[in-house]
Write a protein that holds these residues in place. Structure first.
Motif, PDB file in Angstrom:
ATOM      1  N   MET A   1       0.646   5.451   9.066  1.00 30.01           N
ATOM      2  CA  MET A   1       0.528   5.509  10.529  1.00 30.01           C
ATOM      3  C   MET A   1       0.277   4.119  11.114  1.00 30.01           C
ATOM      4  N   MET A   2      -0.490   3.280  10.438  1.00 29.66           N
ATOM      5  CA  MET A   2      -0.707   1.937  10.960  1.00 29.66           C
ATOM      6  C   MET A   2       0.618   1.182  11.073  1.00 29.66           C
ATOM      7  N   VAL A   3       1.477   1.338  10.073  1.00 31.25           N
ATOM      8  CA  VAL A   3       2.798   0.701  10.136  1.00 31.25           C
ATOM      9  C   VAL A   3       3.620   1.332  11.259  1.00 31.25           C
ATOM     10  N   MET A   4       3.574   2.650  11.377  1.00 25.63           N
ATOM     11  CA  MET A   4       4.381   3.336  12.390  1.00 25.63           C
ATOM     12  C   MET A   4       3.913   2.993  13.803  1.00 25.63           C
ATOM     13  N   TRP A   5       2.628   2.849  14.014  1.00 26.60           N
ATOM     14  CA  TRP A   5       2.132   2.466  15.341  1.00 26.60           C
ATOM     15  C   TRP A   5       2.666   1.086  15.733  1.00 26.60           C
ATOM     16  N   GLU A   6       2.828   0.237  14.743  1.00 30.48           N
ATOM     17  CA  GLU A   6       3.324  -1.116  15.010  1.00 30.48           C
ATOM     18  C   GLU A   6       4.847  -1.159  15.136  1.00 30.48           C
ATOM     19  N   LYS A   7       5.559  -0.516  14.224  1.00 28.16           N
ATOM     20  CA  LYS A   7       7.019  -0.641  14.143  1.00 28.16           C
ATOM     21  C   LYS A   7       7.789   0.450  14.883  1.00 28.16           C
ATOM     22  N   LYS A   8       7.184   1.613  15.062  1.00 24.59           N
ATOM     23  CA  LYS A   8       7.792   2.770  15.758  1.00 24.59           C
ATOM     24  C   LYS A   8       8.902   3.446  14.962  1.00 24.59           C
TER      25      LYS A   8
ATOM     26  N   GLY B   1       2.243  11.529  16.953  1.00 24.04           N
ATOM     27  CA  GLY B   1       1.810  10.399  16.129  1.00 24.04           C
ATOM     28  C   GLY B   1       1.275   9.262  16.971  1.00 24.04           C
ATOM     29  N   GLU B   2       1.939   8.987  18.080  1.00 21.92           N
ATOM     30  CA  GLU B   2       1.469   7.947  19.009  1.00 21.92           C
ATOM     31  C   GLU B   2       0.103   8.304  19.576  1.00 21.92           C
ATOM     32  N   GLU B   3      -0.081   9.559  19.930  1.00 23.98           N
ATOM     33  CA  GLU B   3      -1.350  10.007  20.517  1.00 23.98           C
ATOM     34  C   GLU B   3      -2.503   9.904  19.528  1.00 23.98           C
ATOM     35  N   LEU B   4      -2.209  10.066  18.250  1.00 27.59           N
ATOM     36  CA  LEU B   4      -3.247   9.968  17.222  1.00 27.59           C
ATOM     37  C   LEU B   4      -3.862   8.566  17.182  1.00 27.59           C
TER      38      LEU B   4
ATOM     39  N   VAL C   1      -8.425   4.414  16.704  1.00 27.02           N
ATOM     40  CA  VAL C   1      -8.733   3.020  17.053  1.00 27.02           C
ATOM     41  C   VAL C   1     -10.121   2.578  16.577  1.00 27.02           C
ATOM     42  N   SER C   2     -11.033   3.494  16.397  1.00 25.51           N
ATOM     43  CA  SER C   2     -12.392   3.135  15.967  1.00 25.51           C
ATOM     44  C   SER C   2     -12.548   3.080  14.446  1.00 25.51           C
ATOM     45  N   VAL C   3     -11.529   3.496  13.699  1.00 31.18           N
ATOM     46  CA  VAL C   3     -11.645   3.545  12.236  1.00 31.18           C
ATOM     47  C   VAL C   3     -11.969   2.178  11.631  1.00 31.18           C
ATOM     48  N   PRO C   4     -11.247   1.104  11.949  1.00 33.93           N
ATOM     49  CA  PRO C   4     -11.573  -0.185  11.318  1.00 33.93           C
ATOM     50  C   PRO C   4     -13.020  -0.638  11.559  1.00 33.93           C
ATOM     51  N   GLU C   5     -13.499  -0.456  12.763  1.00 37.43           N
ATOM     52  CA  GLU C   5     -14.882  -0.858  13.060  1.00 37.43           C
ATOM     53  C   GLU C   5     -15.879   0.004  12.282  1.00 37.43           C
ATOM     54  N   THR C   6     -15.617   1.292  12.229  1.00 39.31           N
ATOM     55  CA  THR C   6     -16.495   2.208  11.478  1.00 39.31           C
ATOM     56  C   THR C   6     -16.568   1.813  10.010  1.00 39.31           C
ATOM     57  N   ILE C   7     -15.422   1.540   9.418  1.00 39.08           N
ATOM     58  CA  ILE C   7     -15.386   1.150   8.007  1.00 39.08           C
ATOM     59  C   ILE C   7     -15.998  -0.231   7.826  1.00 39.08           C
ATOM     60  N   GLY C   8     -15.749  -1.126   8.754  1.00 34.83           N
ATOM     61  CA  GLY C   8     -16.316  -2.475   8.674  1.00 34.83           C
ATOM     62  C   GLY C   8     -17.834  -2.465   8.595  1.00 34.83           C
ATOM     63  N   LYS C   9     -18.445  -1.503   9.278  1.00 37.86           N
ATOM     64  CA  LYS C   9     -19.910  -1.387   9.258  1.00 37.86           C
ATOM     65  C   LYS C   9     -20.427  -0.897   7.903  1.00 37.86           C
ATOM     66  N   CYS C  10     -19.560  -0.266   7.127  1.00 36.52           N
ATOM     67  CA  CYS C  10     -19.951   0.287   5.819  1.00 36.52           C
ATOM     68  C   CYS C  10     -19.785  -0.720   4.688  1.00 36.52           C
ATOM     69  N   ILE C  11     -19.136  -1.836   4.964  1.00 40.06           N
ATOM     70  CA  ILE C  11     -18.836  -2.812   3.915  1.00 40.06           C
ATOM     71  C   ILE C  11     -19.694  -4.040   4.140  1.00 40.06           C
ATOM     72  N   ASN C  12     -20.438  -4.394   3.133  1.00 41.57           N
ATOM     73  CA  ASN C  12     -21.427  -5.458   3.236  1.00 41.57           C
ATOM     74  C   ASN C  12     -20.807  -6.847   3.040  1.00 41.57           C
ATOM     75  N   LEU C  13     -19.934  -7.230   3.994  1.00 44.26           N
ATOM     76  CA  LEU C  13     -19.330  -8.560   3.981  1.00 44.26           C
ATOM     77  C   LEU C  13     -19.437  -9.166   5.371  1.00 44.26           C
ATOM     78  N   THR C  14     -19.644 -10.462   5.418  1.00 46.70           N
ATOM     79  CA  THR C  14     -19.594 -11.143   6.712  1.00 46.70           C
ATOM     80  C   THR C  14     -18.118 -11.224   7.122  1.00 46.70           C
ATOM     81  N   PRO C  15     -17.839 -11.443   8.404  1.00 46.70           N
ATOM     82  CA  PRO C  15     -16.438 -11.617   8.810  1.00 46.70           C
ATOM     83  C   PRO C  15     -15.736 -12.736   8.030  1.00 46.70           C
ATOM     84  N   GLU C  16     -16.438 -13.812   7.759  1.00 49.92           N
ATOM     85  CA  GLU C  16     -15.845 -14.917   6.993  1.00 49.92           C
ATOM     86  C   GLU C  16     -15.535 -14.483   5.563  1.00 49.92           C
TER      87      GLU C  16
END
Length: 139
Positions: free
Chosen positions: A44-51, A102-105, A110-125
């Motif tokens: 879906m991430m690819v499809m949202w970008e490429k259609k 699929g587009e509506e999904l 949109v919040s998935v990356p941020e949610t997962i980012g909070k679960c992974i103990n890495l700095t942005p760098e």
């Protein structure tokens, strides 16, 4: 004979494998709310970008084989997220196109990356560095 190279602690593959499994474990409950598996999510991430794109292009982009992607797309088509069609000029070529559902999904995801980012103990760098190293391996 020195067998140190066979120790688990000396294997690059093991922490990559274990980290991958751990990250996928963190994604599972988040994606369950969207009725997606992790593999469906990356499609879906690819499809949202490429259609729209050819299945062969999708397999290359995701480092997956056709045997994995074909049943995945069938399932996603049954959910109404994508539509597959054969090329009229070459029946071997299958194109996949995102649907309105699929587009509506995307709005719900949109919040998935941020949610997962909070679960992974890495700095942005550290995350950027790891990203670069992993893509160097995929190279």
């Amino acid at each position: 004979m020195n067998y140190d190279s066979l120790k688990l602690e000396n294997q690059l593959c093991f922490p990559l494998y274990a980290a991958s499994r751990e990250i996928l474990r963190k994604y599972t409950p988040v994606l369950k709310e969207l009725d997606l598996t992790y593999t469906q999510y990356i499609v879906m991430m690819v499809m949202w970008e490429k259609k729209e794109l050819k299945v062969g292009e999708l397999t290359k982009k995701l480092y997956l084989d056709t045997g994995t992607v074909s049943p995945l797309l069938k399932s996603m088509e049954e959910k109404g997220l994508v539509k597959r069609s054969r090329s009229s000029s070459d029946e071997r070529v299958v194109t996949v196109k995102i649907t309105q559902k699929g587009e509506e999904l995307r709005e719900n995801a949109v919040s998935v990356p941020e949610t997962i980012g909070k679960c992974i103990n890495l700095t942005p760098e550290e995350a950027r560095t790891l990203y670069g190293i992993l893509y160097k391996i995929l190279g």
